[in-house]
Design an enzyme around this catalytic site. Structure first.
Site, short mmCIF file in Angstrom:
data_model
loop_
_atom_site.label_atom_id
_atom_site.label_comp_id
_atom_site.label_asym_id
_atom_site.label_seq_id
_atom_site.Cartn_x
_atom_site.Cartn_y
_atom_site.Cartn_z
N LYS A 72 0.86 -1.18 0.00
CA LYS A 72 0.00 0.00 0.00
C LYS A 72 0.89 1.23 0.00
O LYS A 72 1.42 1.64 1.02
CB LYS A 72 -0.92 0.04 1.23
CG LYS A 72 -2.07 1.03 1.02
CD LYS A 72 -2.64 1.62 2.27
CE LYS A 72 -1.86 2.74 2.86
NZ LYS A 72 -1.67 3.95 2.02
N GLU A 102 -1.07 7.40 -0.14
CA GLU A 102 -2.14 7.92 -0.99
C GLU A 102 -1.68 9.16 -1.77
O GLU A 102 -2.27 9.53 -2.78
CB GLU A 102 -3.41 8.24 -0.18
CG GLU A 102 -3.22 9.02 1.11
CD GLU A 102 -2.93 8.11 2.31
OE1 GLU A 102 -1.93 7.36 2.25
OE2 GLU A 102 -3.68 8.17 3.30
N GLY A 120 7.25 5.14 8.24
CA GLY A 120 6.36 6.30 8.37
C GLY A 120 6.58 6.98 9.71
O GLY A 120 7.66 6.88 10.31
N GLU A 151 3.89 8.13 15.29
CA GLU A 151 2.51 8.04 15.77
C GLU A 151 1.78 6.90 15.07
O GLU A 151 1.19 6.02 15.71
CB GLU A 151 1.83 9.37 15.47
CG GLU A 151 0.64 9.62 16.35
CD GLU A 151 -0.08 10.87 15.87
OE1 GLU A 151 0.58 11.78 15.34
OE2 GLU A 151 -1.31 10.89 16.01
N THR A 152 1.84 6.89 13.74
CA THR A 152 1.17 5.82 12.99
C THR A 152 1.83 4.47 13.28
O THR A 152 1.16 3.45 13.43
CB THR A 152 1.18 6.13 11.47
OG1 THR A 152 0.62 7.42 11.28
CG2 THR A 152 0.38 5.12 10.68
N GLY A 153 3.15 4.49 13.40
CA GLY A 153 3.88 3.25 13.69
C GLY A 153 3.37 2.60 14.98
O GLY A 153 3.22 1.37 15.05
N GLU A 185 10.54 1.34 10.31
CA GLU A 185 11.51 2.40 10.23
C GLU A 185 10.76 3.70 10.41
O GLU A 185 9.88 4.05 9.62
CB GLU A 185 12.22 2.37 8.89
CG GLU A 185 13.50 3.16 8.93
CD GLU A 185 13.56 4.13 7.80
OE1 GLU A 185 13.67 3.70 6.65
OE2 GLU A 185 13.46 5.34 8.09
N CYS A 200 13.87 10.72 6.62
CA CYS A 200 14.04 10.22 7.99
C CYS A 200 15.49 10.39 8.44
O CYS A 200 15.77 10.57 9.60
CB CYS A 200 13.64 8.75 8.05
SG CYS A 200 14.50 7.76 6.84
N GLU A 203 10.74 15.91 14.82
CA GLU A 203 11.16 15.70 13.43
C GLU A 203 10.32 16.64 12.56
O GLU A 203 9.11 16.43 12.41
CB GLU A 203 10.92 14.24 13.01
CG GLU A 203 11.34 13.99 11.59
CD GLU A 203 11.06 12.56 11.10
OE1 GLU A 203 9.94 12.06 11.29
OE2 GLU A 203 11.98 11.95 10.53
O1 TXE Z 1 2.98 9.71 7.83
P1 TXE Z 1 2.15 8.39 8.12
P2 TXE Z 1 2.49 11.11 7.23
C1 TXE Z 1 7.07 11.21 9.40
C2 TXE Z 1 7.47 12.65 9.20
C3 TXE Z 1 6.20 13.28 8.72
C4 TXE Z 1 5.17 12.53 9.52
C5 TXE Z 1 3.78 12.53 8.99
O2 TXE Z 1 7.83 13.21 10.44
O3 TXE Z 1 6.14 14.62 9.03
O4 TXE Z 1 5.66 11.21 9.50
O5 TXE Z 1 3.72 12.03 7.65
C6 TXE Z 1 0.04 4.94 6.02
N1 TXE Z 1 -2.65 2.25 9.47
N2 TXE Z 1 7.43 10.36 8.30
O6 TXE Z 1 1.27 11.60 7.89
O7 TXE Z 1 0.78 8.70 8.57
C7 TXE Z 1 -0.07 6.06 5.03
O8 TXE Z 1 -1.12 5.82 4.13
C8 TXE Z 1 -1.84 1.83 8.48
C9 TXE Z 1 8.68 9.67 8.43
O9 TXE Z 1 2.43 10.95 5.77
O10 TXE Z 1 2.99 7.58 9.04
C10 TXE Z 1 1.30 6.01 4.38
O11 TXE Z 1 1.32 4.97 3.39
N3 TXE Z 1 -1.21 2.66 7.65
C11 TXE Z 1 8.91 8.69 7.39
C12 TXE Z 1 2.23 5.62 5.55
O12 TXE Z 1 1.36 5.04 6.52
C13 TXE Z 1 -1.38 3.98 7.81
C14 TXE Z 1 8.26 8.80 6.10
C15 TXE Z 1 2.99 6.77 6.21
O13 TXE Z 1 2.06 7.70 6.69
C16 TXE Z 1 -2.22 4.48 8.82
C17 TXE Z 1 6.97 9.49 6.13
C18 TXE Z 1 -2.86 3.55 9.67
N4 TXE Z 1 -3.65 3.93 10.69
C19 TXE Z 1 6.63 10.25 7.21
N5 TXE Z 1 -2.20 5.83 8.75
C20 TXE Z 1 10.24 8.03 7.36
N6 TXE Z 1 10.56 7.25 8.40
O14 TXE Z 1 10.98 8.19 6.41
C21 TXE Z 1 -1.39 6.15 7.73
N7 TXE Z 1 -0.90 5.04 7.15
#
Ligand code: TXE
Length: 487
Positions: A180, A183, A233, A236-238, A255, A289, A390
């Protein structure tokens, strides 16, 4: 530079078929340099997501893929490597139009993705178990079996490189995949799905679905038939993903974010260090990251270093990534631009010293895009929001230090522990600092470097497990012990 873009209406890949979303809805995909629509992709429903998992499960159970001669799996990955290379101009262009990064960076990312397929193609027939000495009249050995159906949740900042980073080892191991992409940036992942089919990956082994994190992501991470989740990602989502995975005891590889220290000692090659500190934060508009977002400069060289860094940064050319003269592209979305600008405002209000940037660019040609000037702050402390969060944007803090102990302690102040950089010509200092930094990777006398063969993963809040390298295969396979009584 203006560019005519043909609107693409795309489908997603489920069970070897290209499909629309069952709900009939779609997402508009935007070019971040002007917010024009460049493509429409299906908005997957939970049913579509379940269908993708089912397809991956059926493909795994059919054994065609997992029991295939591993050398043949390797050859299919080699073919995929070639296809990615042949399509590199198209892939790089798509990546730049969708994510915003410069074409030069996208070309580098595509080349990296091809290298990942090439590396894991070579590993496919080298995933070995072991024989273990046990008491007499017994034989004990281990089998390395594929993990099963793997879910790959890919973020928007390195869409093709991060898709390849997990897809390559999963395929080498004989796993099947539900991917996935974000989006916001699904275009190159869809193209990878197409190339995987062309390379001979059987139907249902790679499924790419385009859906929102909140709806489809949440559904997928709690699905019983997912055997492993690879997530890159936000923290928080992690954490949500881990909670959902815990309910099914699903393996996770994570990661997450970083707030990475980039340390320059007085005996460094200063011109190279200045360039690396600048590139280490402003590449991909800081949306990395592993961005070196906290630079620590030895006090004896600080003033000259800061002056030159600020001067070079202030002269960076912003623009659409597709324009070859652009040095830094936009943030990926309007909401990311707003978040970054809000952090900058906070920094000023909390008393940090703004040395350059800090605004949207004044060039009216860039007004429709999500641009933020490359920004440098001095006098930032670890208590300030900009000192510990971050930001994920083109915002650097620079701080003076005197001693090794002081800089190691400042560097380790963060809850994150992803990556760090050290510049010095003294071998002893280099090794000492590398060993004392609480991070999963250290680059000495260069910055932003990773190869498909070198492990990449975070300490502390920056993640769990490792991507890349032979060690990654530990995640993508399961170990079974077989013990035989020969008495
Ligand atoms: O990340 P999300 P966002 C960090 C960076 C950035 C912040 C927010 O600090 O400012 O995250 O970015 C999917 N269940 N990084 O909001 O939400 C989502 O569709 C399952 C660091 O974009 O973590 C996308 O495919 N999946 C980072 C992915 O998670 C879910 C890279 C990342 O989105 C979900 C990106 C859920 N409940 C952001 N909610 C790095 N480590 O490089 C969202 N997603």
């Amino acid at each position: 530079m203006t560019m005519t873009v043909q609107l693409q209406k795309l489908k997603m890949l489920i069970g070897g078929e290209w499909k629309d979303g069952s709900g009939g809805q779609s997402f508009s995909i935007l070019d971040p340099s002007n917010n024009q629509i460049i493509a429409e992709v299906p908005r997957a429903t939970k049913d579509d997501a379940s269908h993708a998992v089912e397809s991956a499960k059926t493909a795994f159970q059919s054994t065609e893929w997992r029991d295939m001669d591993s050398a043949k799996r390797g050859r299919i990955l080699t073919k995929l490597t070639g296809l990615v290379r042949e399509s590199s101009d198209e892939l790089a262009r798509l990546e730049t139009l969708n994510e915003g990064k410069t074409l030069r960076e996208s070309k580098g990312d595509v080349a990296w993705a091809a290298r990942a397929f090439e590396y894991f193609a070579g590993l496919a027939d080298k995933i070995e178990g072991s024989t273990i000495p046990v008491p007499p009249k017994r034989l004990d050995y281990t089998l390395r079996e594929p993990l099963g159906v793997t879910l790959h949740i890919v973020p928007w900042n390195y869409p093709i490189a991060l898709a390849a980073r997990s897809l390559a080892p999963a395929l080498a191991a004989g796993d099947t995949v539900v991917m996935k992409p974000s989006e916001t940036t699904p275009l190159t992942a869809l193209k990878l799905g197409e190339l995987a089919s062309k390379a001979g990956v059987p139907k249902g082994v790679v499924n790419v679905i385009t859906g929102s994190g909140a709806e489809v992501g949440t559904h997928l991470v709690s699905h019983r038939d997912i055997d492993g989740i690879i997530f890159t990602g936000s923290n928080e989502t992690g954490k949500h993903v881990m909670e959902a995975a815990a309910k099914n005891v699903t393996h996770v590889l994570m990661e997450l974010g970083g707030k990475n220290p980039h340390i320059v000692f007085s005996d460094a090659d200063v011109p190279r260090a200045i360039k690396a500190v600048k590139d280490g934060i402003f590449t991909n508009a800081g949306q990395m990251c592993w961005a070196g977002s906290r630079a620590f400069i030895h006090e004896s060289i600080y003033d000259g270093f800061a002056r030159e860094l600020v001067d070079k940064t202030s002269r960076m050319k912003l623009g659409p990534g597709i324009d070859e003269s652009t040095e830094m592209g936009p943030a990926v979305s309007r909401s990311r631009q707003e978040t970054i600008l809000a952090y900058i405002k906070d920094g000023v209000e909390e008393g940090a010293k703004l040395l350059c940037g800090g605004e949207k660019p004044s060039d009216s040609n860039l007004g429709k895009g999500n641009f933020v000037e490359p920004t440098i702050f001095g006098e930032v402390t670890g208590e300030m929001k900009i000192g510990c969060d971050e930001i994920f944007g083109p915002v650097l803090s620079i701080t003076k230090f005197k001693t090794v102990d002081e800089v190691v302690s400042l560097a380790n102040e963060s809850d994150y522990g992803l990556y760090g950089g050290v510049w010095t010509s003294n071998l002893k200092t280099a090794h000492e600092v590398a060993s004392r930094l609480e991070v999963g990777g250290v680059a000495i006398n260069e910055y932003l470097v990773t190869f498909p063969q070198t492990p990449f993963g975070g300490y502390k809040d920056s993640g769990i497990g490792h991507e890349n390298g032979i060690r990654a295969m530990e995640y993508y396979t399961r170990t079974k012990n077989v013990s035989i009584n020969l008495g």
